[in-house]
Design an enzyme around this catalytic site. Structure first.
Site, PDB file in Angstrom:
ATOM      1  N   CYS A   1      12.968-101.052  14.183  1.00 24.68           N
ATOM      2  CA  CYS A   1      12.994-102.111  14.596  1.00 24.68           C
ATOM      3  C   CYS A   1      13.806-102.096  16.070  1.00 24.68           C
ATOM      4  CB  CYS A   1      13.922-103.076  13.648  1.00 24.68           C
ATOM      5  SG  CYS A   1      13.038-103.131  12.126  1.00 24.68           S
TER       6      CYS A   1
ATOM      7  N   ARG B   1      10.162 -97.847  20.320  1.00 19.13           N
ATOM      8  CA  ARG B   1      10.676 -97.520  18.923  1.00 19.13           C
ATOM      9  C   ARG B   1       9.630 -97.555  17.696  1.00 19.13           C
ATOM     10  NH1 ARG B   1      16.492 -98.156  19.022  1.00 19.13           N
ATOM     11  NH2 ARG B   1      16.607 -98.565  17.002  1.00 19.13           N
TER      12      ARG B   1
ATOM     13  N   TRP C   1       9.829-103.215  12.359  1.00 19.48           N
ATOM     14  CA  TRP C   1       8.834-102.210  11.634  1.00 19.48           C
ATOM     15  C   TRP C   1       9.158-102.176  10.199  1.00 19.48           C
ATOM     16  CZ3 TRP C   1       9.970 -97.607   8.845  1.00 19.48           C
ATOM     17  CH2 TRP C   1       9.139 -96.469   9.069  1.00 19.48           C
TER      18      TRP C   1
ATOM     19  N   ASN D   1      18.150-104.845  11.651  1.00 16.69           N
ATOM     20  CA  ASN D   1      17.518-103.274  11.691  1.00 16.69           C
ATOM     21  C   ASN D   1      18.491-102.509  10.530  1.00 16.69           C
ATOM     22  OD1 ASN D   1      16.340-100.951  12.216  1.00 16.69           O
ATOM     23  ND2 ASN D   1      17.349-100.760  14.100  1.00 16.69           N
ATOM     24  N   GLY D   2      17.630-102.088   9.510  1.00 17.96           N
ATOM     25  CA  GLY D   2      18.140-101.375   8.599  1.00 17.96           C
ATOM     26  C   GLY D   2      17.515-101.865   7.103  1.00 17.96           C
TER      27      GLY D   2
ATOM     28  N   GLU E   1       4.469 -77.166  16.187  1.00 23.31           N
ATOM     29  CA  GLU E   1       4.538 -78.075  17.076  1.00 23.31           C
ATOM     30  C   GLU E   1       3.461 -78.903  17.773  1.00 23.31           C
ATOM     31  OE1 GLU E   1       6.907 -80.050  17.530  1.00 23.31           O
ATOM     32  OE2 GLU E   1       6.791 -81.023  19.669  1.00 23.31           O
TER      33      GLU E   1
ATOM     34  N   LYS F   1       1.967 -82.580  17.350  1.00 27.66           N
ATOM     35  CA  LYS F   1       1.786 -83.165  18.542  1.00 27.66           C
ATOM     36  C   LYS F   1       0.196 -84.167  18.326  1.00 27.66           C
ATOM     37  CE  LYS F   1       4.710 -84.112  19.796  1.00 27.66           C
ATOM     38  NZ  LYS F   1       6.110 -83.522  19.837  1.00 27.66           N
TER      39      LYS F   1
ATOM     40  N   GLU G   1       0.200 -86.649  15.430  1.00 37.24           N
ATOM     41  CA  GLU G   1       0.953 -87.941  15.714  1.00 37.24           C
ATOM     42  C   GLU G   1      -0.017 -88.830  16.517  1.00 37.24           C
ATOM     43  OE1 GLU G   1       5.440 -87.971  16.418  1.00 37.24           O
ATOM     44  OE2 GLU G   1       4.732 -86.110  17.658  1.00 37.24           O
TER      45      GLU G   1
ATOM     46  N   HIS H   1      -4.102 -64.817   3.829  1.00 35.11           N
ATOM     47  CA  HIS H   1      -3.354 -65.297   2.641  1.00 35.11           C
ATOM     48  C   HIS H   1      -3.891 -66.514   2.067  1.00 35.11           C
ATOM     49  CE1 HIS H   1      -0.847 -61.823   2.829  1.00 35.11           C
ATOM     50  NE2 HIS H   1      -0.383 -62.080   3.767  1.00 35.11           N
TER      51      HIS H   1
ATOM     52  N   LYS I   1       9.973 -94.292  17.048  1.00 33.89           N
ATOM     53  CA  LYS I   1      10.852 -93.287  17.997  1.00 33.89           C
ATOM     54  C   LYS I   1      12.146 -92.696  17.350  1.00 33.89           C
ATOM     55  CE  LYS I   1      11.529 -90.922  21.653  1.00 33.89           C
ATOM     56  NZ  LYS I   1      10.660 -89.731  21.323  1.00 33.89           N
TER      57      LYS I   1
HETATM   58  C1  AGP Z   1       8.404 -86.142  17.622  1.00 34.80           C
HETATM   59  O1  AGP Z   1       7.105 -86.030  18.507  1.00 34.80           O
HETATM   60  C2  AGP Z   1       8.260 -87.117  16.368  1.00 34.80           C
HETATM   61  N1  AGP Z   1       8.238 -88.310  16.879  1.00 34.80           N
HETATM   62  C3  AGP Z   1       9.558 -86.939  15.499  1.00 34.80           C
HETATM   63  O2  AGP Z   1       8.944 -85.875  14.584  1.00 34.80           O
HETATM   64  C4  AGP Z   1      11.022 -86.501  15.950  1.00 34.80           C
HETATM   65  O3  AGP Z   1      10.985 -85.489  16.403  1.00 34.80           O
HETATM   66  C5  AGP Z   1      11.948 -86.863  14.552  1.00 34.80           C
HETATM   67  O4  AGP Z   1      11.650 -88.124  14.121  1.00 34.80           O
HETATM   68  C6  AGP Z   1      13.440 -86.632  14.824  1.00 34.80           C
HETATM   69  O5  AGP Z   1      13.781 -87.545  16.064  1.00 34.80           O
HETATM   70  P1  AGP Z   1      15.190 -87.261  16.585  1.00 34.80           P
HETATM   71  O6  AGP Z   1      14.851 -85.875  17.350  1.00 34.80           O
HETATM   72  O7  AGP Z   1      15.353 -88.367  17.286  1.00 34.80           O
HETATM   73  O8  AGP Z   1      16.180 -86.812  15.291  1.00 34.80           O
END
Ligand code: AGP
Length: 609
Positions: A2, A28, A75, A99-100, A480, A484, A487, A503, A604
């Site tokens: 949020c 976010r 969110w 938020n929380g 990674e 990407k 996501e 394996h 985010k």
């Molecule tokens: C990365 O592309 C992601 N959106 C996610 O995995 C992110 O890296 C993870 O939530 C950790 O976030 P931070 O680096 O702000 O702690």
């Protein structure tokens, strides 16, 4: 997660500040939004499901003159994404955005229901507005009602509240969820994150857990939950508001991929001396003295940078490193002592899993260091020392420039550790530093692949599954690259250590499975990865090879696509190798029509466990 924005100041300016602020917090992640404005002592609330555009449509048919208000992008945690569950939640004259998670909300709800309060949503937040209203009805002031209510709540919160009873104040509270206040001339602001208010003010206070901020248009006070005043430092933020715009790029993600040469340079700048072979980090000397072991923790992309950090620290500084997911280490019994340095890595510095793990490791006696991008963020404040990545604000949900700047920090930290433990000579220090200076230019060269990768994405975007393979220091780059792609394009992708193929995963390979192999020429495992390539070819898998060096051209006939990246030293090769993978994921998302900046279901800043 949020987003919260609050404003108090100039009549008629409130909606503009709230809406622009919420837009800057869109990154976010959210599923509904709403605002509450106090106008001549009366509350006007407008809410909407879905994107902010839906809220804007509704706002356009109203006129607003108020000089204070609060806004929110939600969110969903408790209750589906809907207008009914969107914030603000109002009880009598009290409006709340939150938020929380209020963990004891069910208990509080039962009590409030018994008192006759009617609940109009399925959220945990609604108990807050009713609780405050309940205290107010019994004669408490706005401030005391807020403090009284929050003494009863358990869980995490960043909250902004306005009340018709005292319409010249906004109150903001924080516990385990980020919240800042920003100071202006005749106006003050509240926000979950700096970008929301940066065009209006660069003077920022980072609220701490338990803080209650009372804002009027010309003044502010901060107290604890008992009403005792507390002093908090005002920080000047030097981020450029223009850096938060897309700068001509279609998406933040693409802009941020292209920001990397600068971001990496800014992260190195002022921290190294090629003459002496030394690296300088403020406040680290005592923390690294006598360190026998490092434990690096993070989530998602930040976890991947920890995995690469392990290769760097072990190779350059000869210090043993363990890596763990921040969300897992808390639930193990890790062996931690006062000679263990725990490094918490987080772009946002607010990730709940990482912050909680860091606190747990601290409790067990570890020394702690954080690597983060956001000044004075929670994780930065909770650790004994901090190294900032100078990536600038990262808005796209998919982390790109934060990742490569984390990697360069790990590299510099490895040199720092090596020099301080005496395991790295001046000459070696000089050589490693010299190699780092080449990175901005090599990144520029890698970014010239943009058009080529766009074409590649066009060719491959309709595939349903991808495998990413690599070995050695680039193995985490396979993870990674797959993350990407998942996501932003919602395509299933898996990263694997190339040596593990035989394996199990090789069973998946056929003509419908593109396999992306990352094998920079300088790599000590290069030849071995090429053997894996042949195994995939033999099973008719489609191979995209990302490699470097002149010999690469000879491989062209054996594979489907060859992507040649510039040569760097082996230790720094992940920083270059990840670039085509970031671009590939981005362009596939564009061709598939998904939202690269705000992929579905993602946030985010993940402030819930
Ligand atoms: C990365 O592309 C992601 N959106 C996610 O995995 C992110 O890296 C993870 O939530 C950790 O976030 P931070 O680096 O702000 O702690």
């Amino acid at each position: 997660m949020c987003g919260i924005v609050g404003y108090i100041g100039i009549e008629g300016k409130t909606v503009q500040v709230l809406v622009e602020g919420l837009k800057r917090l869109e990154y976010r992640g959210y599923d509904s939004s709403g605002i509450a404005i106090l106008e001549k002592g009366h509350t006007k609330v407008i809410k909407s499901e879905g994107k902010l555009d839906n809220l804007l449509k509704k706002l356009s048919i109203h006129s607003f003159n108020g000089s204070l208000g609060i806004g929110h992008t939600r969110w969903a945690t408790h209750g589906t994404p809907s207008e009914r569950n969107a914030h603000p939640h109002v009880s009598g004259g009290t409006s709340v955005v939150h938020n929380g998670i209020i963990e004891n909300y069910q208990e509080l709800k039962n009590e409030l229901k018994k008192k006759g309060y009617v609940f109009n949503s399925d959220t945990d937040t609604e108990v807050i507005s009713h609780l405050i209203e309940d205290f107010s009805k019994n004669g408490s002031s706005f401030e005391d009602s807020v403090r009284g209510a929050f003494k009863l709540t358990e869980g995490s919160y960043a909250v902004a509240i306005v009340s018709e009873r005292e319409p010249e104040k906004i109150i903001a509270l924080r516990k385990f969820s980020p919240l800042i206040i920003a100071l202006g001339q005749g106006e003050n602001f509240i926000a979950s994150d700096i970008p929301a208010v940066l065009p209006y003010s660069k003077r920022v206070i980072f609220l701490e857990d338990g803080d209650v901020a009372i804002l009027e248009k010309d003044s502010f006070r901060i107290t604890d939950l008992n009403g005792q005043e507390v002093k908090r430092e005002v920080f000047s933020i030097n981020w450029d508001p223009v850096a938060i715009e897309k700068g001509g790029y279609k998406h933040f993600m693409l802009k941020e991929i292209h920001d990397q040469p600068h971001a990496v340079l800014d992260t190195i700048r002022g921290r190294v001396s090629e003459e002496s072979g030394d690296v300088y980090f403020e406040g680290l000397e005592n923390i690294v003295k006598g360190v026998r072991r490092v434990v690096a923790i993070g989530c998602g992309t930040s976890y991947h940078s920890c995995l690469i950090g392990r290769y760097m620290i072990e190779n350059i500084a000869h210090v043993s490193v363990d890596v763990d997911l921040a969300s897992e280490i808390r639930y193990r019994d890790p062996i931690i002592d006062e000679n263990t340095l725990v490094i918490a890595v987080s772009q946002s510095g607010e990730t709940a899993d990482t912050s909680e793990a860091l606190l747990e490791m601290k409790k067990r006696g570890a020394r702690t260091l954080s690597i983060t991008n956001v000044p004075k963020s929670k994780i930065a404040r909770e650790s004994d020392a901090v190294i900032y990545t100078h990536a600038g604000p990262e808005i796209g949900v998919a982390s790109t420039k934060a990742f490569t700047t984390q990697l360069i920090v790990f590299y510099l930290l490895s040199i720092y550790l090596g020099r301080h433990t005496g395991r790295l000579s001046d000459n070696e220090g000089r050589r490693f530093i010299h190699d780092s200076f080449r990175m901005p230019q090599l990144l520029e060269m890698a970014l010239k692949l943009d058009e080529v990768i766009k074409g590649l994405a066009m060719e491959f975007y309709h595939y349903k599954n991808f495998l990413y393979l690599a070995r050695g220091i680039n193995y985490p780059i396979a993870l990674e690259g797959a993350l990407k792609l998942k996501e932003v394009s919602y395509i299933h992708a898996e990263g694997y250590a190339a040596g593990e193929m035989k394996h199990g995963p090789i069973a998946l390979v056929d003509e419908s499975m593109p396999v992306v192999i990352i094998a920079p020429r300088d790599g000590i495992v290069y030849k071995k990865v090429l053997n894996n390539l042949q195994e995939i070819r033999a099973r008719r898998g489609k191979v995209i090879l990302i490699t470097s060096g002149d010999e690469a051209d000879e491989l062209n006939t054996q594979i489907d696509r060859l992507i040649k990246i510039p040569d760097s030293s082996y230790m720094l090769s992940p920083i270059i190798a990840v670039v085509p993978l970031q671009l590939f994921a981005y362009y596939i998302a564009v061709y598939k029509g998904t939202d690269a900046d705000q992929p579905r279901n993602l946030a985010k800043v993940v402030t819930v466990e």
